[in-house]
Motif scaffolding. Sequence first.
Motif, short mmCIF file in Angstrom:
data_model
loop_
_atom_site.label_atom_id
_atom_site.label_comp_id
_atom_site.label_asym_id
_atom_site.label_seq_id
_atom_site.Cartn_x
_atom_site.Cartn_y
_atom_site.Cartn_z
N GLY A 1 0.82 -1.06 -0.01
CA GLY A 1 -0.07 0.09 -0.20
C GLY A 1 0.96 1.22 0.01
N GLU A 2 0.33 2.46 -0.12
CA GLU A 2 0.75 3.65 0.02
C GLU A 2 0.27 4.51 1.32
OE1 GLU A 2 0.77 5.93 -3.67
OE2 GLU A 2 1.54 4.06 -4.70
N ILE A 3 1.02 5.32 1.73
CA ILE A 3 0.52 5.84 2.71
C ILE A 3 1.09 7.42 2.58
CG2 ILE A 3 2.61 5.75 4.44
CD1 ILE A 3 0.48 5.98 6.82
N ARG A 4 0.47 8.51 2.66
CA ARG A 4 0.87 9.94 2.59
C ARG A 4 0.89 10.58 4.03
NH1 ARG A 4 2.46 11.84 -2.34
NH2 ARG A 4 1.11 10.60 -3.93
N VAL A 5 2.02 11.03 4.38
CA VAL A 5 2.18 11.74 5.91
C VAL A 5 1.87 13.31 5.70
CG1 VAL A 5 3.63 9.92 6.70
CG2 VAL A 5 4.65 11.83 5.46
N PRO A 6 1.45 13.88 6.60
CA PRO A 6 1.17 15.30 6.51
C PRO A 6 2.19 15.92 6.49
CG PRO A 6 0.37 14.33 8.61
CD PRO A 6 0.70 13.19 7.92
N GLY A 7 2.47 17.32 6.01
CA GLY A 7 3.85 17.93 5.92
C GLY A 7 4.30 18.15 7.46
N ASP A 8 5.62 18.48 7.34
CA ASP A 8 6.30 18.56 8.80
C ASP A 8 6.39 19.96 9.09
OD1 ASP A 8 8.24 17.29 11.06
OD2 ASP A 8 9.28 19.00 10.09
N LYS A 9 6.19 20.61 10.32
CA LYS A 9 6.13 21.94 10.45
C LYS A 9 7.67 22.75 10.41
CE LYS A 9 5.11 23.52 14.88
NZ LYS A 9 4.24 24.01 15.77
N SER A 10 8.40 21.87 11.16
CA SER A 10 9.93 22.12 11.13
C SER A 10 10.37 22.29 9.69
CB SER A 10 10.77 21.25 12.09
OG SER A 10 12.12 21.73 12.00
N LEU A 11 10.05 21.31 8.84
CA LEU A 11 10.78 21.19 7.45
C LEU A 11 10.08 22.18 6.85
CD1 LEU A 11 11.12 17.44 6.87
CD2 LEU A 11 12.80 19.01 7.62
N SER A 12 8.87 22.60 7.02
CA SER A 12 7.91 23.57 6.33
C SER A 12 8.55 24.91 6.47
CB SER A 12 6.54 23.36 6.50
OG SER A 12 5.89 22.25 6.19
N HIS A 13 8.81 25.21 7.77
CA HIS A 13 9.34 26.31 7.99
C HIS A 13 10.67 26.76 7.15
CE1 HIS A 13 7.07 28.16 11.34
NE2 HIS A 13 7.27 26.91 11.92
N ARG A 14 11.49 26.00 7.38
CA ARG A 14 13.04 25.92 6.55
C ARG A 14 12.79 25.87 5.20
NH1 ARG A 14 12.97 24.32 11.77
NH2 ARG A 14 14.81 24.58 13.04
N ALA A 15 11.88 24.94 4.40
CA ALA A 15 11.87 25.25 3.03
C ALA A 15 11.39 26.56 2.42
CB ALA A 15 10.79 24.27 2.73
N ILE A 16 10.47 26.84 3.34
CA ILE A 16 10.04 28.49 2.91
C ILE A 16 11.18 29.39 3.05
CG2 ILE A 16 8.61 30.33 3.48
CD1 ILE A 16 7.13 28.28 1.99
N LEU A 17 11.88 29.20 4.04
CA LEU A 17 12.82 30.27 4.43
C LEU A 17 14.13 29.99 3.43
CD1 LEU A 17 12.96 30.09 8.30
CD2 LEU A 17 12.59 32.37 6.81
N PHE A 18 14.34 28.92 2.93
CA PHE A 18 15.74 28.59 2.17
C PHE A 18 15.22 29.09 0.74
CE2 PHE A 18 17.33 25.12 5.01
CZ PHE A 18 18.61 25.61 5.31
N ALA A 19 13.86 28.98 0.27
CA ALA A 19 13.30 29.37 -0.93
C ALA A 19 13.26 30.83 -1.05
CB ALA A 19 11.91 28.77 -1.10
N ALA A 20 13.00 31.44 0.18
CA ALA A 20 13.17 33.03 0.00
C ALA A 20 14.63 33.52 0.02
CB ALA A 20 12.44 33.66 1.35
#
Length: 154
Positions: free
Chosen positions: A14-33
Amino acid sequence: MRFSVRKPPSSLRGEIRVPGDKSLSHRAILFAAMASGISHVAGLLDSADVRSTIRAVRALGASVEFGTSDSPDAVGLSAAVTGWGDAGPKPGKGPIDCGNSGTTARLIMGVLAGWPVTVTLVGDESLSTRPMRRVTDPLSRMGVSFESNNGCLP
């Protein structure tokens, strides 16, 4: 304590999708900015804290456009972030509101430490009572200047 493992009668698939991670989401936005050009990020946790980081990078001159996914299996937010790159952050007028996100406030301090900008970070009533010295003290030793409310946000 004793454990026993038995082979299951059939294989698990099967497959499972996990929700986004808050810590990684902050950092992804900051690195992209901070990057030059457009970064596409997906799977961002849709939370008030992550949206505080998105508002903060927008206030510093990055563009964040939310995307849509054609996939019914898509999880979280997706966005195209146009970063400030070598030009550096360009704070607008007024303070940057970090909401209730201590992660936003602390990470933004580090991001801005290397740039010749003056910024006021504020937060809600709760965030304004939380200590920031674990970030401001080391950055101060590196030459960054801070004005604070006894080690807290104004």
